[in-house]
Design an enzyme around this catalytic site. Structure first.
Site, PDB file in Angstrom:
ATOM      1  N   MET A  94       0.852  -1.187   0.000  1.00  9.63           N
ATOM      2  CA  MET A  94       0.000   0.000   0.000  1.00  9.63           C
ATOM      3  C   MET A  94       0.891   1.241   0.000  1.00  9.63           C
ATOM      4  SD  MET A  94      -2.348  -1.491   3.098  1.00  9.63           S
ATOM      5  CE  MET A  94      -3.420  -0.063   3.249  1.00  9.63           C
ATOM      6  N   VAL A 151       0.845  -5.067   8.278  1.00  7.40           N
ATOM      7  CA  VAL A 151       2.270  -4.863   8.549  1.00  7.40           C
ATOM      8  C   VAL A 151       2.602  -3.374   8.478  1.00  7.40           C
ATOM      9  CG1 VAL A 151       4.631  -5.457   7.883  1.00  7.40           C
ATOM     10  CG2 VAL A 151       2.778  -7.111   7.509  1.00  7.40           C
ATOM     11  N   GLY A 181       1.228   4.280   4.484  1.00  7.38           N
ATOM     12  CA  GLY A 181       2.016   3.366   3.664  1.00  7.38           C
ATOM     13  C   GLY A 181       2.391   2.100   4.399  1.00  7.38           C
ATOM     14  N   SER A 182       2.194   0.948   3.799  1.00  9.27           N
ATOM     15  CA  SER A 182       2.391  -0.303   4.507  1.00  9.27           C
ATOM     16  C   SER A 182       2.137  -1.485   3.585  1.00  9.27           C
ATOM     17  CB  SER A 182       1.431  -0.347   5.698  1.00  9.27           C
ATOM     18  OG  SER A 182       0.182   0.171   5.307  1.00  9.27           O
ATOM     19  N   ARG A 183       1.823  -2.657   4.186  1.00 12.33           N
ATOM     20  CA  ARG A 183       1.496  -3.824   3.381  1.00 12.33           C
ATOM     21  C   ARG A 183       0.557  -4.733   4.165  1.00 12.33           C
ATOM     22  NH1 ARG A 183       6.847  -7.580   2.940  1.00 12.33           N
ATOM     23  NH2 ARG A 183       5.410  -9.311   2.664  1.00 12.33           N
TER      24      ARG A 183
END
EC number: 4.1.1.65
Length: 219
Positions: A94, A151, A181-183
């Protein structure tokens, strides 16, 4: 609309932006223009980041819906303690420009919920799924077990997940977010096939990312 999961942060960021805009009025014109412009851009970005658009759940049975907006980073075979042997893990990155509200991928019951403190490496680093701060979530649905993990990344240092153990959940329901922002990693069990490829774009609550093998090719 804006997500309630980030409203407190949005209010603070908006207050800083508006305060800076008002302060820029007192500055000489040569300084006021860049300061005011920067504050306006920051305000627009904050409003854009915390947006929460409505989504339409796709029809059909035997499907897993994307829990996050983003880009598929990788799809790998794996063995997982929650889903068992023959599983597959799908990782979605993301970016700060994606919608960051997360959604439930399948209807079922939350049977695993575990927060892990950790580091804040870049989300696209493969090790981040094991070393970064993260929230593990497991759902059981008619005998099927699905595992997914929020995450935190280098910029995303706040995971929001208001779910509770034994809570019944519905596919497409909003369940939290990861800020800035991440995943999200999704582990599907044996007998389920990925419906996306590396590089594919996903939309939380709309994109079908996996399908029961017996129904593959019917959607």
């Amino acid at each position: 609309m804006f997500t309630p999961y980030g409203m407190s942060t949005l209010v603070k960021l908006a207050a800083v932006s508006v305060g800076t805009l008002l302060f820029s009025i007192l500055l000489p014109l040569q300084a006021a223009i860049p300061v005011g412009s920067a504050a306006a851009i920051f305000l627009i970005f904050s409003l854009w980041f915390f947006r929460d658009p409505n989504r339409s759940l796709p029809p059909g049975k035997g499907i897993v819906i994307a829990p996050a907006d983003g880009t598929v980073m990788s799809i790998k075979a794996c063995s997982h303690p929650f889903t068992g042997n023959g599983s597959s893990i799908i990782s979605i990155f993301m970016s700060p420009l994606n919608v960051h509200v997360n959604r439930i991928p399948v209807t079922g019951t939350v049977t695993l919920l575990q927060h892990h403190p950790g580091s804040f490496s870049m989300a696209f680093d493969e090790k981040s799924g094991e070393e970064n701060e993260r929230m593990e979530i497991g759902i059981e649905s008619n005998g099927m077990k699905l595992h997914f993990t929020q995450v935190a990344g280098f910029l995303a240092r706040r995971i929001v997940c208001p779910l509770s153990l034994n809570e019944p959940v519905t596919a497409g329901k909003r369940f939290g977010m990861i800020k800035f922002g991440s995943r999200v990693d999704i582990v599907i069990p044996a007998g389920w096939l990925p419906e996306v490829k590396r590089g594919a774009k996903t939309r939380a609550g709309e994109t079908i990312i996996a399908r029961l093998a017996t129904t593959a090719g019917n959607g």
